[in-house]
Scaffold this motif. Sequence first.
Motif, mmCIF file in Angstrom:
data_model
loop_
_atom_site.group_PDB
_atom_site.id
_atom_site.type_symbol
_atom_site.label_atom_id
_atom_site.label_comp_id
_atom_site.label_asym_id
_atom_site.label_seq_id
_atom_site.Cartn_x
_atom_site.Cartn_y
_atom_site.Cartn_z
ATOM 1 N N ALA B 27 -11.290 -10.999 -11.549
ATOM 2 C CA ALA B 27 -10.889 -9.583 -11.561
ATOM 3 C C ALA B 27 -9.388 -9.487 -11.780
ATOM 4 O O ALA B 27 -8.634 -10.336 -11.290
ATOM 5 C CB ALA B 27 -11.266 -8.935 -10.241
ATOM 6 N N LEU B 29 -6.826 -8.573 -10.493
ATOM 7 C CA LEU B 29 -6.261 -8.076 -9.233
ATOM 8 C C LEU B 29 -5.073 -8.950 -8.844
ATOM 9 O O LEU B 29 -5.237 -10.137 -8.549
ATOM 10 C CB LEU B 29 -7.336 -8.127 -8.139
ATOM 11 N N SER B 30 -3.897 -8.352 -8.822
ATOM 12 C CA SER B 30 -2.690 -9.129 -8.505
ATOM 13 C C SER B 30 -2.596 -9.348 -6.998
ATOM 14 O O SER B 30 -3.227 -8.644 -6.201
ATOM 15 C CB SER B 30 -1.450 -8.378 -8.995
ATOM 16 N N MET B 33 -1.222 -6.306 -5.308
ATOM 17 C CA MET B 33 -2.238 -5.269 -5.131
ATOM 18 C C MET B 33 -3.149 -5.612 -3.946
ATOM 19 O O MET B 33 -3.488 -4.741 -3.135
ATOM 20 C CB MET B 33 -3.058 -5.147 -6.420
ATOM 21 N N LEU B 34 -3.519 -6.882 -3.839
ATOM 22 C CA LEU B 34 -4.385 -7.298 -2.735
ATOM 23 C C LEU B 34 -3.673 -7.105 -1.396
ATOM 24 O O LEU B 34 -4.280 -6.643 -0.417
ATOM 25 C CB LEU B 34 -4.795 -8.771 -2.910
ATOM 26 N N ARG B 36 -1.399 -4.890 -0.784
ATOM 27 C CA ARG B 36 -1.336 -3.441 -0.533
ATOM 28 C C ARG B 36 -2.679 -2.931 0.008
ATOM 29 O O ARG B 36 -2.716 -2.134 0.941
ATOM 30 C CB ARG B 36 -0.960 -2.726 -1.840
ATOM 31 N N LEU B 37 -3.747 -3.421 -0.581
ATOM 32 C CA LEU B 37 -5.075 -2.989 -0.136
ATOM 33 C C LEU B 37 -5.356 -3.468 1.290
ATOM 34 O O LEU B 37 -5.970 -2.750 2.089
ATOM 35 C CB LEU B 37 -6.154 -3.521 -1.092
ATOM 36 N N THR B 38 -4.895 -4.675 1.608
ATOM 37 C CA THR B 38 -5.075 -5.195 2.972
ATOM 38 C C THR B 38 -4.288 -4.357 3.971
ATOM 39 O O THR B 38 -4.774 -4.047 5.065
ATOM 40 C CB THR B 38 -4.626 -6.673 3.048
ATOM 41 N N ASP B 40 -3.547 -1.238 3.639
ATOM 42 C CA ASP B 40 -4.301 0.019 3.788
ATOM 43 C C ASP B 40 -5.400 -0.140 4.832
ATOM 44 O O ASP B 40 -5.571 0.715 5.711
ATOM 45 C CB ASP B 40 -4.950 0.408 2.452
ATOM 46 N N ALA B 41 -6.149 -1.244 4.695
ATOM 47 C CA ALA B 41 -7.268 -1.471 5.617
ATOM 48 C C ALA B 41 -6.776 -1.570 7.055
ATOM 49 O O ALA B 41 -7.359 -0.979 7.975
ATOM 50 C CB ALA B 41 -8.014 -2.742 5.223
ATOM 51 N N LEU B 42 -5.680 -2.295 7.253
ATOM 52 C CA LEU B 42 -5.151 -2.470 8.612
ATOM 53 C C LEU B 42 -4.566 -1.164 9.153
ATOM 54 O O LEU B 42 -4.693 -0.865 10.348
ATOM 55 C CB LEU B 42 -4.084 -3.576 8.606
ATOM 56 N N VAL B 44 -5.548 1.946 8.397
ATOM 57 C CA VAL B 44 -6.654 2.829 8.799
ATOM 58 C C VAL B 44 -7.266 2.327 10.100
ATOM 59 O O VAL B 44 -7.571 3.110 11.005
ATOM 60 C CB VAL B 44 -7.733 2.895 7.692
ATOM 61 N N GLN B 45 -7.389 1.011 10.217
ATOM 62 C CA GLN B 45 -7.968 0.428 11.427
ATOM 63 C C GLN B 45 -7.083 0.718 12.640
ATOM 64 O O GLN B 45 -7.589 1.017 13.732
ATOM 65 C CB GLN B 45 -8.110 -1.083 11.244
ATOM 66 N N PHE B 48 -7.802 3.952 14.198
ATOM 67 C CA PHE B 48 -8.967 4.030 15.098
ATOM 68 C C PHE B 48 -8.527 3.787 16.537
ATOM 69 O O PHE B 48 -8.948 4.485 17.453
ATOM 70 C CB PHE B 48 -10.015 2.970 14.742
#
Lengths: 195, 132
Positions: B27, B29-30, B33-34, B36-38, B40-42, B44-45, B48
């Motif tokens: 893919a 996917l740089s 970018m990965l 940045r996405l990680t 984001d996930a953390l 949002v978590q 919670f």
Amino acid sequence: MPFDDLSSLDDDALLVLYANGDPMAARVLTGRLAPVVMAHAYRLTGNRTEAEDVTQEALLRLWKIAPEWRQGEAKVTTWLYRVTANLVTDGLRRRRGGSVDLDAIPEPEDDRPGADQVMQDRARMDALNAALMTLPDRQRQAVVLRHIEGLTNPEIAEIMDLGVEAVESLTARGKRGLAKVLEWQKKNLGYQDDD
Amino acid sequence: MTDKYTDKDDGFAGLDALFDTARAAPAPLSEDMLDRLTRDALDVQAGFAASPAAPPRRGRLAGWLAAIGGWPAMATLATAGVAGLWIGAMPPAFVETLGLGSATASDTAEDDLYLVDPLPGFVVSLTMGEGS
């Protein structure tokens, strides 16, 4: 829980751990799902920047609904494929300046002046992506899901909200359309006649 | 001659080869970018954990109950209420002998004399008014 142990879990279980606050689950899920979403978004959009935006938004939506995720009702990847396709479609509609009947777009013609020009100097994947972009959106989505992502027709039917027969029709028409466009590129792609 | 793009028995062979290549391709996917996405996930978590479920909002009845001392106080109040109702409806004998019962509290003339008020309040007031 160690990274290796988490890697053996399925997406559903990881999403539960993620919702319960396990940061390692967040890393494992991102590493597993981001390439899938990015590859799919790129094949649907043909544009890296747009694919990145779609990937980021699709994953954000997944993280936000994680606490309400119902295990066993749908596969995480199936849900992501659907969200990704919807986001891509929304982007296409915005660029086209209004609502578009996606199925009303005519099938590609084999003598499009731009298509062969675009593919002449590109490698096989670029040629395939360019050819994919000549297909109507729904055909492209069905072909990508069936022949590149490797999903079954029932899975694609669920993602696209269609019957299985409609999916078969879309993939068959899409494949014929690709063949027509790529026929022009046989020599460049190294798929020459055997004689 | 074999044209890989003709629709043969096994389909579009050349196209299938292209699909295989595409499936095997990584893919685009740089690492950035990965990352940045990680993040984001953390992020949002973390949200919670930062916003635990709000405590259930207390209603007016619950507020009143808490003000009088909770369910133990409510039980005591209910017991007292029932007891009062019981005494009012079926008064015991000693309550009637205190003059709180009905007019037929006594059975004899002596008891009536004993229970009569020898100097009613209004007579006292009249007497005091004459002296002034």
